[in-house]
Design an enzyme around this catalytic site. Structure first.
Site, mmCIF file in Angstrom:
data_model
loop_
_atom_site.group_PDB
_atom_site.id
_atom_site.type_symbol
_atom_site.label_atom_id
_atom_site.label_comp_id
_atom_site.label_asym_id
_atom_site.label_seq_id
_atom_site.Cartn_x
_atom_site.Cartn_y
_atom_site.Cartn_z
ATOM 1 N N LYS A 157 0.710 -1.323 -0.054
ATOM 2 C CA LYS A 157 0.085 0.070 -0.003
ATOM 3 C C LYS A 157 0.904 1.320 0.087
ATOM 4 O O LYS A 157 0.642 2.416 -0.521
ATOM 5 C CB LYS A 157 -1.038 0.060 1.266
ATOM 6 C CG LYS A 157 -2.092 -1.015 1.054
ATOM 7 C CD LYS A 157 -3.310 -0.651 1.896
ATOM 8 C CE LYS A 157 -4.261 -1.605 1.729
ATOM 9 N NZ LYS A 157 -5.382 -1.343 2.633
ATOM 10 N N LYS A 199 -4.894 -9.086 -7.186
ATOM 11 C CA LYS A 199 -6.189 -9.349 -6.247
ATOM 12 C C LYS A 199 -7.139 -8.507 -6.844
ATOM 13 O O LYS A 199 -6.848 -7.365 -7.240
ATOM 14 C CB LYS A 199 -5.555 -8.895 -4.914
ATOM 15 C CG LYS A 199 -6.489 -9.288 -3.907
ATOM 16 C CD LYS A 199 -6.066 -9.150 -2.303
ATOM 17 C CE LYS A 199 -5.969 -7.460 -2.178
ATOM 18 N NZ LYS A 199 -5.765 -7.087 -0.968
ATOM 19 N N LYS A 218 -10.413 -2.749 -4.426
ATOM 20 C CA LYS A 218 -11.320 -1.303 -4.766
ATOM 21 C C LYS A 218 -10.530 -0.452 -5.313
ATOM 22 O O LYS A 218 -10.902 0.530 -5.974
ATOM 23 C CB LYS A 218 -12.285 -1.029 -3.421
ATOM 24 C CG LYS A 218 -11.579 -1.287 -2.083
ATOM 25 C CD LYS A 218 -12.337 -1.020 -1.056
ATOM 26 C CE LYS A 218 -11.862 -1.547 0.140
ATOM 27 N NZ LYS A 218 -13.053 -1.651 1.098
HETATM 28 P P1 TYM Z 1 -10.840 -4.863 3.787
HETATM 29 O O1 TYM Z 1 -11.719 -3.715 4.000
HETATM 30 O O2 TYM Z 1 -9.693 -4.554 2.783
HETATM 31 O O3 TYM Z 1 -11.511 -5.982 3.238
HETATM 32 C C1 TYM Z 1 -12.678 -6.514 3.905
HETATM 33 C C2 TYM Z 1 -12.607 -8.117 3.739
HETATM 34 O O4 TYM Z 1 -12.611 -8.603 2.303
HETATM 35 C C3 TYM Z 1 -11.432 -9.362 2.273
HETATM 36 N N1 TYM Z 1 -11.053 -9.274 0.837
HETATM 37 C C4 TYM Z 1 -10.938 -10.037 -0.037
HETATM 38 N N2 TYM Z 1 -11.137 -11.547 -0.044
HETATM 39 C C5 TYM Z 1 -10.813 -12.477 -0.977
HETATM 40 N N3 TYM Z 1 -10.521 -11.724 -2.327
HETATM 41 C C6 TYM Z 1 -10.407 -10.361 -2.508
HETATM 42 N N4 TYM Z 1 -10.032 -9.840 -3.678
HETATM 43 C C7 TYM Z 1 -10.766 -9.639 -1.503
HETATM 44 N N5 TYM Z 1 -10.185 -8.264 -0.940
HETATM 45 C C8 TYM Z 1 -10.639 -8.063 0.356
HETATM 46 C C9 TYM Z 1 -10.514 -9.055 3.276
HETATM 47 O O5 TYM Z 1 -9.715 -10.153 3.358
HETATM 48 C C10 TYM Z 1 -11.445 -8.804 4.419
HETATM 49 O O6 TYM Z 1 -11.641 -9.805 5.201
HETATM 50 N N6 TYM Z 1 -8.049 -4.637 7.942
HETATM 51 C C11 TYM Z 1 -9.085 -5.367 7.310
HETATM 52 C C12 TYM Z 1 -10.206 -4.705 8.053
HETATM 53 C C13 TYM Z 1 -10.460 -4.920 9.713
HETATM 54 C C14 TYM Z 1 -10.805 -6.253 9.917
HETATM 55 C C15 TYM Z 1 -10.573 -5.707 11.699
HETATM 56 C C16 TYM Z 1 -10.957 -7.618 9.639
HETATM 57 C C17 TYM Z 1 -10.179 -3.912 10.492
HETATM 58 N N7 TYM Z 1 -10.144 -4.568 11.606
HETATM 59 C C18 TYM Z 1 -10.598 -6.944 12.360
HETATM 60 C C19 TYM Z 1 -11.070 -8.385 10.802
HETATM 61 C C20 TYM Z 1 -10.964 -8.326 12.052
HETATM 62 C C21 TYM Z 1 -9.265 -4.593 5.863
HETATM 63 O O7 TYM Z 1 -8.531 -3.645 5.565
HETATM 64 O O8 TYM Z 1 -10.219 -5.228 5.095
#
Ligand code: TYM
Length: 333
Positions: free
Chosen positions: A114, A198, A201
């Site tokens: 990132k 991947k 967004k």
């Molecule tokens: P974030 O917002 O980037 O993504 C949310 C969830 O979607 C999953 N994900 C994917 N899974 C499969 N293929 C993909 N291409 C893909 N893109 C995104 C992510 O793995 C995630 O589960 N740090 C986290 C958010 C967070 C969190 C937490 C998660 C903050 N605190 C506590 C669990 C527990 C994040 O940025 O996810």
């Protein structure tokens, strides 16, 4: 065994099929388990680790909550709230950052991706973001955390932080060391334009992803334009990893149909891509179009969404404020 589930999604717009298949679909399944206590968080504190437009952020917080509900999470059964409404998250993140090692954070691959080439210009928040994520989870004594594959390393760090805190303050099992719940097969959905990247967004090309707000025509068009290759559909899974785009599309199909990859391969063996893509569009439209329509409907009712978030944060606050009180005491405040 009853599980305490916690997970989060960033309100940064363009929630997509990767978020759905990697995480939200799993949230829905877990939340229907009678004995599970589920907390789903719109992680707005995480979102501001990169610059956000305040008006857009506000809209995206509601849209993320709407996506949870539209996908099938019942706000009467599960807690849905946004992180910034519960101040214990920021406070716990600070305390935990004081037991976390710089060396641990330096290993985080997502920060490297990132931050890009110019790491010096990335925010400190982006760097320490996995500690905030650990705080989210540990405040609720979560036993299980459903996430996509890209969050695996952050969860390992969370486990290390929990153990380190317990050790440093001599409190066995005070912070619950959580288990990640990551689908073995379909936890990494790739871009429709490049099977090695991947689905994300932040990809500038909207054709690279199916957004959860896409409508039927957009979905059909994106699948039509999705990258494949010049061969026919595979006969078996041998060497499929050399055809990442095809493997990804078959994975998406399998996950939506709740069947394994082999079954999908057998269904389309040696057929043309056009036939497969038509079927894939059908299952996608069947799943995503109703979610998309429901999100739009919910977004027209801002009052309802704000009420869900307020009630959710009150409930979350009840749990988190007890835990932070205990943490403060242990630390000596
Ligand atoms: P974030 O917002 O980037 O993504 C949310 C969830 O979607 C999953 N994900 C994917 N899974 C499969 N293929 C993909 N291409 C893909 N893109 C995104 C992510 O793995 C995630 O589960 N740090 C986290 C958010 C967070 C969190 C937490 C998660 C903050 N605190 C506590 C669990 C527990 C994040 O940025 O996810």
């Amino acid at each position: 065994m009853s599980k305490k589930i916690f997970s989060g999604v960033q309100p940064t717009g363009n929630l997509h099929l990767g978020n759905y298949l990697g995480a939200i679909k799993n949230f829905v399944e877990l939340s229907s388990g009678k004995d599970n206590q589920c907390i789903f968080c719109v992680v707005d504190l995480h979102a501001i680790t990169v610059k956000q437009n305040p008006k857009e952020l506000k809209k995206n917080i509601r849209e993320t909550a709407a996506t949870f509900i539209a996908s099938g999470i019942d706000p009467n059964q599960s807690i849905i709230f946004n992180q910034s409404m519960v101040s214990a998250h920021a406070e716990a993140a600070w305390i935990l950052s004081c037991v976390s090692k710089i060396g641990w954070l330096n290993r985080m691959t997502q920060f490297k991706e990132k931050a890009g080439k110019d790491k010096e210009k990335a925010s400190i928040g982006l760097y320490s973001y996995p500690v905030l994520m650990a705080a989210d989870i540990l405040l609720y004594d979560a036993t299980h955390v459903p996430v996509g594959d890209d969050q695996k390393q952050h969860l390992e760090l969370c486990r290390d932080i929990a153990q380190k805190f317990n050790n440093d303050y001599n409190v066995t099992d005070f912070l619950q060391v959580p288990e990640p719940l990551i689908h073995k097969k379909f936890s990494r959905i790739m871009s429709l334009k490049d099977g090695k990247k991947k689905m994300s967004k932040s990809d500038p090309s909207d054709l690279s992803r199916i957004n959860l707000t896409d409508q039927k025509d957009e979905i059909v068009n994106k699948i039509k334009k999705a990258k494949t290759d010049n061969s026919l559909m595979p006969e078996n899974s041998k060497n499929l990893n050399k055809r990442p785009e095809v493997e990804n599309l078959l994975g998406i199909y399998s996950s939506l149909k709740n069947q394994n990859l082999e079954e999908s391969i057998n269904e389309f063996q040696r057929k043309n891509f056009s036939e497969f893509k038509e079927k894939l569009s059908d299952v996608l439209v069947e799943k995503i179009d109703p979610i998309s329509k429901e999100i739009k409907k919910l977004l027209d009712d801002v009052k309802y969404l704000d009420k869900i978030l307020l009630e959710g944060s009150n409930k979350a606050n009840e749990i988190a404020s007890k835990k932070i009180k205990e943490i403060r005491k242990l630390v000596g405040f």
